[in-house]
Design an enzyme around this catalytic site. Structure first.
Site, PDB file in Angstrom:
ATOM      1  N   ARG A 279       0.824  -1.203   0.000  1.00 11.24           N
ATOM      2  CA  ARG A 279       0.000   0.000   0.000  1.00 11.24           C
ATOM      3  C   ARG A 279       0.861   1.257   0.000  1.00 11.24           C
ATOM      4  O   ARG A 279       1.749   1.404   0.826  1.00 11.24           O
ATOM      5  CB  ARG A 279      -0.910   0.041   1.212  1.00 11.24           C
ATOM      6  CG  ARG A 279      -1.686   1.320   1.229  1.00 11.24           C
ATOM      7  CD  ARG A 279      -2.688   1.379   2.302  1.00 11.24           C
ATOM      8  NE  ARG A 279      -3.293   2.694   2.237  1.00 11.24           N
ATOM      9  CZ  ARG A 279      -4.533   2.946   2.557  1.00 11.24           C
ATOM     10  NH1 ARG A 279      -5.301   1.977   2.957  1.00 11.24           N
ATOM     11  NH2 ARG A 279      -4.999   4.150   2.491  1.00 11.24           N
TER      12      ARG A 279
ATOM     13  N   ARG B  21      -4.077   4.636  -4.739  1.00  5.99           N
ATOM     14  CA  ARG B  21      -3.638   3.605  -3.779  1.00  5.99           C
ATOM     15  C   ARG B  21      -3.741   2.219  -4.406  1.00  5.99           C
ATOM     16  O   ARG B  21      -4.589   1.977  -5.259  1.00  5.99           O
ATOM     17  CB  ARG B  21      -4.455   3.681  -2.495  1.00  5.99           C
ATOM     18  CG  ARG B  21      -5.903   3.467  -2.632  1.00  5.99           C
ATOM     19  CD  ARG B  21      -6.870   4.567  -2.233  1.00  5.99           C
ATOM     20  NE  ARG B  21      -6.436   5.859  -1.853  1.00  5.99           N
ATOM     21  CZ  ARG B  21      -6.543   6.353  -0.597  1.00  5.99           C
ATOM     22  NH1 ARG B  21      -7.044   5.625   0.354  1.00  5.99           N
ATOM     23  NH2 ARG B  21      -6.165   7.576  -0.344  1.00  5.99           N
TER      24      ARG B  21
ATOM     25  N   ASP C  35      -7.191  -0.458  -0.700  1.00  7.07           N
ATOM     26  CA  ASP C  35      -7.861   0.107   0.467  1.00  7.07           C
ATOM     27  C   ASP C  35      -8.859  -0.933   0.953  1.00  7.07           C
ATOM     28  O   ASP C  35      -9.646  -1.442   0.143  1.00  7.07           O
ATOM     29  CB  ASP C  35      -8.675   1.316  -0.028  1.00  7.07           C
ATOM     30  CG  ASP C  35      -8.556   2.511   0.843  1.00  7.07           C
ATOM     31  OD1 ASP C  35      -7.895   2.433   1.882  1.00  7.07           O
ATOM     32  OD2 ASP C  35      -9.140   3.544   0.470  1.00  7.07           O
TER      33      ASP C  35
ATOM     34  N   ASP D 132     -11.698  -1.140   3.869  1.00  8.35           N
ATOM     35  CA  ASP D 132     -12.395  -0.379   4.916  1.00  8.35           C
ATOM     36  C   ASP D 132     -13.485  -1.223   5.562  1.00  8.35           C
ATOM     37  O   ASP D 132     -14.285  -1.843   4.842  1.00  8.35           O
ATOM     38  CB  ASP D 132     -13.072   0.867   4.316  1.00  8.35           C
ATOM     39  CG  ASP D 132     -12.071   1.910   3.843  1.00  8.35           C
ATOM     40  OD1 ASP D 132     -10.985   1.987   4.438  1.00  8.35           O
ATOM     41  OD2 ASP D 132     -12.392   2.629   2.880  1.00  8.35           O
TER      42      ASP D 132
HETATM   43  N1  ROI Z   1     -12.837   7.059  -5.466  1.00  5.84           N
HETATM   44  C1  ROI Z   1     -13.413   5.934  -5.923  1.00  5.84           C
HETATM   45  N2  ROI Z   1     -14.176   5.991  -7.041  1.00  5.84           N
HETATM   46  N3  ROI Z   1     -13.241   4.739  -5.309  1.00  5.84           N
HETATM   47  C2  ROI Z   1     -12.474   4.626  -4.178  1.00  5.84           C
HETATM   48  O1  ROI Z   1     -12.329   3.513  -3.626  1.00  5.84           O
HETATM   49  C3  ROI Z   1     -11.879   5.785  -3.660  1.00  5.84           C
HETATM   50  N4  ROI Z   1     -11.121   5.744  -2.523  1.00  5.84           N
HETATM   51  C4  ROI Z   1     -10.578   6.833  -2.013  1.00  5.84           C
HETATM   52  C5  ROI Z   1     -10.688   8.182  -2.668  1.00  5.84           C
HETATM   53  C6  ROI Z   1      -9.293   8.664  -3.031  1.00  5.84           C
HETATM   54  C7  ROI Z   1     -11.354   9.154  -1.700  1.00  5.84           C
HETATM   55  N5  ROI Z   1     -11.504   8.147  -3.872  1.00  5.84           N
HETATM   56  C8  ROI Z   1     -12.074   7.005  -4.330  1.00  5.84           C
HETATM   57  O2  ROI Z   1      -9.896   6.741  -0.889  1.00  5.84           O
END
Ligand code: ROI
Length: 169
Positions: free
Chosen positions: A92, A101, A104, A106
């Protein structure tokens, strides 16, 4: 060694996955199989993979997103440790706030818990405003009720889908 503190019984929870670097489709597919291998945890199902424009700075690649439904006996903090270890395994990088990134992971919802600590905010603070989370979540949990009483249907009604679209395989 990551702690694996356990709850007395397994609970249902939802994880949001996102990637926009280094072969994002493969990053998300690989992460889904790694979630299935977590200790004391079962992968119940996952959504399709979706593509969308980035939320945040526009000068970055499109994202691939998905949502996974897990059943786990891990305590929330232990689950977070496990997810952060997976993010590290995917090398990451976080070059910029709201920037690109490799992976991610979450915690969106954890049973019907509401947690606000320095490390954890559950339900996820951006859950209700992010189409790339809500639409995949609705796909796999169309009758979901959130802690606090709102339904996924109500949240979706107030969240434009934008460019979000399932990835054609
Ligand atoms: N935008 C999209 N479309 N999908 C994401 O997973 C995502 N994740 C983020 C940020 C950069 C805010 N924008 C994103 O962390």
């Amino acid at each position: 060694m990551i702690s694996t503190a356990l709850l007395t019984q397994a609970v249902d929870l939802y994880i949001g996955l996102g990637s926009n670097l280094e072969d994002p489709l493969q990053q998300v597919r690989q992460a889904l199989s790694e979630l299935a291998e977590l200790p004391h945890t079962e992968l119940i199902c996952h959504s399709q993979l979706y593509r969308s424009d980035p939320v945040g700075p526009a000068d970055q690649p499109d994202f691939i997103n998905a949502v996974a439904h897990l059943r786990s006996q891990l305590q929330p903090e232990s689950l977070l440790d496990q997810l952060q270890a997976l993010e590290q395994k995917h090398r990451r990088v976080r070059l910029q706030h709201w920037g690109p990134r490799t992976l991610d992971l979450d915690i969106l919802l954890f049973a019907d818990l509401q947690i606000h600590t320095a490390r954890l905010c559950i339900p996820h603070s951006q859950l209700s405003v992010r189409s790339f989370v809500l639409y995949p979540l609705q796909e796999i949990a169309p009758t979901l009720q959130l802690p606090g009483g709102r339904s996924i249907t109500e949240l979706i009604a107030q969240c434009d889908r934008g460019t979000l679209a399932p990835v054609q395989v």
